[in-house]
Scaffold this motif. Structure first.
Motif, PDB file in Angstrom:
ATOM      1  N   GLY A 130       0.775  -1.233   0.000  1.00 16.51           N
ATOM      2  CA  GLY A 130       0.000   0.000   0.000  1.00 16.51           C
ATOM      3  C   GLY A 130       0.806   1.282   0.000  1.00 16.51           C
ATOM      4  O   GLY A 130       0.254   2.365  -0.126  1.00 16.51           O
ATOM      5  N   GLU A 131       2.121   1.204   0.121  1.00 18.75           N
ATOM      6  CA  GLU A 131       2.976   2.390   0.162  1.00 18.75           C
ATOM      7  C   GLU A 131       3.527   2.691  -1.233  1.00 18.75           C
ATOM      8  O   GLU A 131       4.094   1.819  -1.890  1.00 18.75           O
ATOM      9  CB  GLU A 131       4.143   2.148   1.131  1.00 18.75           C
ATOM     10  CG  GLU A 131       5.052   3.321   1.300  1.00 18.75           C
ATOM     11  CD  GLU A 131       6.216   3.014   2.232  1.00 18.75           C
ATOM     12  OE1 GLU A 131       7.199   3.758   2.182  1.00 18.75           O
ATOM     13  OE2 GLU A 131       6.146   2.034   2.996  1.00 18.75           O
ATOM     14  N   LYS A 132       3.359   3.935  -1.695  1.00 22.58           N
ATOM     15  CA  LYS A 132       3.828   4.336  -3.025  1.00 22.58           C
ATOM     16  C   LYS A 132       5.346   4.437  -3.041  1.00 22.58           C
ATOM     17  O   LYS A 132       5.957   5.038  -2.156  1.00 22.58           O
ATOM     18  CB  LYS A 132       3.239   5.689  -3.409  1.00 22.58           C
ATOM     19  CG  LYS A 132       3.586   6.098  -4.841  1.00 22.58           C
ATOM     20  CD  LYS A 132       3.190   7.524  -5.166  1.00 22.58           C
ATOM     21  CE  LYS A 132       1.716   7.704  -5.231  1.00 22.58           C
ATOM     22  NZ  LYS A 132       1.350   9.053  -5.735  1.00 22.58           N
ATOM     23  N   LYS A 133       5.958   3.828  -4.069  1.00 24.93           N
ATOM     24  CA  LYS A 133       7.406   3.849  -4.223  1.00 24.93           C
ATOM     25  C   LYS A 133       7.749   4.066  -5.688  1.00 24.93           C
ATOM     26  O   LYS A 133       6.922   3.875  -6.572  1.00 24.93           O
ATOM     27  CB  LYS A 133       8.020   2.532  -3.731  1.00 24.93           C
ATOM     28  CG  LYS A 133       7.808   2.284  -2.255  1.00 24.93           C
ATOM     29  CD  LYS A 133       8.488   1.021  -1.788  1.00 24.93           C
ATOM     30  CE  LYS A 133       8.281   0.833  -0.296  1.00 24.93           C
ATOM     31  NZ  LYS A 133       9.036  -0.300   0.219  1.00 24.93           N
ATOM     32  N   TYR A 134       9.010   4.436  -5.933  1.00 24.52           N
ATOM     33  CA  TYR A 134       9.497   4.666  -7.288  1.00 24.52           C
ATOM     34  C   TYR A 134      10.800   3.907  -7.496  1.00 24.52           C
ATOM     35  O   TYR A 134      11.594   3.755  -6.576  1.00 24.52           O
ATOM     36  CB  TYR A 134       9.768   6.159  -7.516  1.00 24.52           C
ATOM     37  CG  TYR A 134       8.549   7.025  -7.366  1.00 24.52           C
ATOM     38  CD1 TYR A 134       7.677   7.226  -8.428  1.00 24.52           C
ATOM     39  CD2 TYR A 134       8.262   7.649  -6.150  1.00 24.52           C
ATOM     40  CE1 TYR A 134       6.563   8.033  -8.294  1.00 24.52           C
ATOM     41  CE2 TYR A 134       7.147   8.456  -6.011  1.00 24.52           C
ATOM     42  CZ  TYR A 134       6.301   8.642  -7.089  1.00 24.52           C
ATOM     43  OH  TYR A 134       5.196   9.436  -6.943  1.00 24.52           O
ATOM     44  N   PHE A 135      11.001   3.463  -8.734  1.00 23.58           N
ATOM     45  CA  PHE A 135      12.251   2.804  -9.097  1.00 23.58           C
ATOM     46  C   PHE A 135      12.679   3.299 -10.474  1.00 23.58           C
ATOM     47  O   PHE A 135      11.872   3.317 -11.409  1.00 23.58           O
ATOM     48  CB  PHE A 135      12.086   1.283  -9.119  1.00 23.58           C
ATOM     49  CG  PHE A 135      13.331   0.559  -9.534  1.00 23.58           C
ATOM     50  CD1 PHE A 135      14.420   0.477  -8.688  1.00 23.58           C
ATOM     51  CD2 PHE A 135      13.419  -0.013 -10.789  1.00 23.58           C
ATOM     52  CE1 PHE A 135      15.584  -0.180  -9.082  1.00 23.58           C
ATOM     53  CE2 PHE A 135      14.572  -0.679 -11.186  1.00 23.58           C
ATOM     54  CZ  PHE A 135      15.659  -0.764 -10.336  1.00 23.58           C
ATOM     55  N   LYS A 136      13.931   3.715 -10.591  1.00 22.63           N
ATOM     56  CA  LYS A 136      14.450   4.209 -11.865  1.00 22.63           C
ATOM     57  C   LYS A 136      15.059   3.055 -12.657  1.00 22.63           C
ATOM     58  O   LYS A 136      15.942   2.357 -12.177  1.00 22.63           O
ATOM     59  CB  LYS A 136      15.510   5.279 -11.650  1.00 22.63           C
ATOM     60  CG  LYS A 136      15.998   5.891 -12.969  1.00 22.63           C
ATOM     61  CD  LYS A 136      17.182   6.824 -12.797  1.00 22.63           C
ATOM     62  CE  LYS A 136      16.795   8.089 -12.127  1.00 22.63           C
ATOM     63  NZ  LYS A 136      17.897   9.082 -12.100  1.00 22.63           N
ATOM     64  N   ILE A 137      14.545   2.863 -13.872  1.00 22.10           N
ATOM     65  CA  ILE A 137      15.097   1.867 -14.796  1.00 22.10           C
ATOM     66  C   ILE A 137      16.078   2.601 -15.693  1.00 22.10           C
ATOM     67  O   ILE A 137      15.710   3.548 -16.388  1.00 22.10           O
ATOM     68  CB  ILE A 137      13.986   1.202 -15.633  1.00 22.10           C
ATOM     69  CG1 ILE A 137      12.988   0.504 -14.709  1.00 22.10           C
ATOM     70  CG2 ILE A 137      14.583   0.233 -16.642  1.00 22.10           C
ATOM     71  CD1 ILE A 137      11.734   0.025 -15.403  1.00 22.10           C
ATOM     72  N   THR A 138      17.332   2.182 -15.664  1.00 23.79           N
ATOM     73  CA  THR A 138      18.370   2.844 -16.455  1.00 23.79           C
ATOM     74  C   THR A 138      18.743   1.994 -17.656  1.00 23.79           C
ATOM     75  O   THR A 138      18.473   0.798 -17.697  1.00 23.79           O
ATOM     76  CB  THR A 138      19.622   3.111 -15.594  1.00 23.79           C
ATOM     77  OG1 THR A 138      20.087   1.861 -15.074  1.00 23.79           O
ATOM     78  CG2 THR A 138      19.320   4.053 -14.442  1.00 23.79           C
ATOM     79  N   ASN A 139      19.386   2.622 -18.615  1.00 28.28           N
ATOM     80  CA  ASN A 139      19.846   1.947 -19.836  1.00 28.28           C
ATOM     81  C   ASN A 139      18.728   1.157 -20.510  1.00 28.28           C
ATOM     82  O   ASN A 139      18.909   0.000 -20.896  1.00 28.28           O
ATOM     83  CB  ASN A 139      21.044   1.036 -19.552  1.00 28.28           C
ATOM     84  CG  ASN A 139      22.238   1.813 -19.059  1.00 28.28           C
ATOM     85  OD1 ASN A 139      22.515   2.916 -19.528  1.00 28.28           O
ATOM     86  ND2 ASN A 139      22.937   1.270 -18.091  1.00 28.28           N
TER      87      ASN A 139
END
Length: 155
Positions: A130-139
């Motif tokens: 239930g907690e909003k998170k972000y992840f950066k996808i590189t390349n």
């Protein structure tokens, strides 16, 4: 007054921590790429698809929400237990009267990612318990453009 100020600072700190970029996604990404496409018939449209393949199925506590890519935003489409697709509508190959042609640039400006990214990067927004998170996808790899054929012959 000091108590109120400390409470406010604590709240801001917690809010800031909740919106930070995650350094590692809970399930390994084995493949991620984007691919432009264009319809083979006039007015058929165009766009970009981003594909993400995971090592295994995502746990129930993780739900992919959306992906920010090149100032556009798309919702997650589940292909299989470990594969997801995100579809972005392009502005090429629309009829002049098509409302999507004028609508796409305004949507793109409104969908700035929450963090700075480069042309070959995307921000994956998800929830975990239930907690909003972000992840950066590189390349993020780019595959050759798909040019769909025109309509089948009428023979």
């Amino acid at each position: 007054m000091k108590t109120l100020f400390l409470f406010f600072l604590t709240f801001l700190s917690l809010q800031n921590c909740a919106n930070k970029m995650q350094e590692k996604f809970p399930v390994a990404i084995v493949e991620a790429y984007h691919q432009r496409w264009v319809a083979g018939v006039r007015g058929g449209g165009s766009g970009t698809s981003v594909y993400i393949g995971f090592e295994k199925a995502l746990p129930q506590e993780i739900e992919l929400k959306q992906l920010y890519f090149r100032n556009q935003l798309a919702k997650a489409n589940k292909i299989s237990e470990s594969e997801y697709n995100f579809s972005f509508v392009g502005t090429a190959n629309f009829d002049k009267g098509d409302e999507l042609q004028s609508d796409v640039p305004s949507k793109a400006k409104a969908n700035q990612p929450p963090f700075a990214i480069k042309e070959d990067e995307a921000i994956l927004e998800y929830t975990q318990k239930g907690e909003k998170k972000y992840f950066k996808i590189t390349n993020l790899k780019e595959k050759e453009m798909l040019a769909y054929p025109s309509a089948r012959p009428q023979n």
